[in-house]
Write a protein that holds these residues in place. Sequence first.
Motif, PDB file in Angstrom:
ATOM      1  N   UNK A  97       0.832  -1.210   0.000  1.00 47.01           N
ATOM      2  CA  UNK A  97       0.000   0.000   0.000  1.00 47.01           C
ATOM      3  C   UNK A  97       0.867   1.261   0.000  1.00 47.01           C
ATOM      4  N   UNK A  98       1.896   1.274   0.815  1.00 48.32           N
ATOM      5  CA  UNK A  98       2.768   2.444   0.887  1.00 48.32           C
ATOM      6  C   UNK A  98       3.632   2.592  -0.354  1.00 48.32           C
ATOM      7  N   UNK A  99       4.003   1.470  -0.953  1.00 44.02           N
ATOM      8  CA  UNK A  99       4.787   1.524  -2.188  1.00 44.02           C
ATOM      9  C   UNK A  99       3.976   2.173  -3.310  1.00 44.02           C
ATOM     10  N   UNK A 100       2.685   1.869  -3.353  1.00 43.70           N
ATOM     11  CA  UNK A 100       1.813   2.489  -4.353  1.00 43.70           C
ATOM     12  C   UNK A 100       1.723   3.997  -4.125  1.00 43.70           C
ATOM     13  N   UNK A 101       1.658   4.417  -2.878  1.00 44.85           N
ATOM     14  CA  UNK A 101       1.639   5.850  -2.567  1.00 44.85           C
ATOM     15  C   UNK A 101       2.932   6.525  -3.032  1.00 44.85           C
ATOM     16  N   UNK A 102       4.051   5.839  -2.838  1.00 48.07           N
ATOM     17  CA  UNK A 102       5.331   6.399  -3.250  1.00 48.07           C
ATOM     18  C   UNK A 102       5.397   6.535  -4.768  1.00 48.07           C
ATOM     19  N   UNK A 103       4.871   5.552  -5.481  1.00 47.24           N
ATOM     20  CA  UNK A 103       4.875   5.601  -6.948  1.00 47.24           C
ATOM     21  C   UNK A 103       3.986   6.726  -7.463  1.00 47.24           C
ATOM     22  N   UNK A 104       2.860   6.965  -6.778  1.00 45.19           N
ATOM     23  CA  UNK A 104       1.979   8.078  -7.172  1.00 45.19           C
ATOM     24  C   UNK A 104       2.717   9.404  -7.038  1.00 45.19           C
TER      25      UNK A 104
END
Length: 234
Positions: A97-104
């Motif tokens: 979940x946090x990795x997706x936030x970082x990619x955004x």
Amino acid sequence: MPRAKKTEYKLKQQIVYPSQGVGTITEIFEREFNGEKVSYYKIYLEVSDMVVMVPVSHAKDLGIRAIVNAEEAEKALAVLSDDFEPITSDWKLRYQMNLELLKDGTIEGIAKIVRCLYNRSKVKELPIQERKLYDNAKKLLEDELSIALGKDLSEIEEIIHEKLEPPGAAPKIKHQAIQDDDDDDVFDMEDDSAKGRDDDDDEEEEDEDEEQEESLERRAEEESEFDDEDEDYD
């Protein structure tokens, strides 16, 4: 090398390259590729001391964006001390979940990563992958806030810490997360297996006792038969 046509970002402009860090556009140029002229950004990333070349047409897809203004920077700081939903104790799900936030790559999303993992680390030490993710997100947040607010990094670090740890305030979590870590499951499995080994040891000891008793009984029977034969011989 010929200059490229007009682009969204300008030479020497500072930008955010999600998961890579804050960078500076050092050159904008064109290069021929498959018979066509393609425009590129040459970006210097100070945090890793690395230069990358990104096609102008792909910059948006990679999440590259301009540094936020002061108002957006203040909103991101406010996120650090906002109430938030329970933190899942499943670190693999939390990491994804946090990795997706970082990619955004939005500054609000990066602030959420820092808030989430900082508060989780107070409950239990973070796994190595999450620790790296936290460090990367925190560094990215610090660098962008420093530029957006015109403050030194040391000052930004202090501000972030005060937002995460307001003096005399408890962590702002709406509900407590249910603890069901994989590590805990492994620990329970080890306990069960240990119990199983104890049970097996008890069973083996009982079997050995029974075998000894049977051996003694057979020996007594043989001795009895031998005594009977001696009597007949007399």
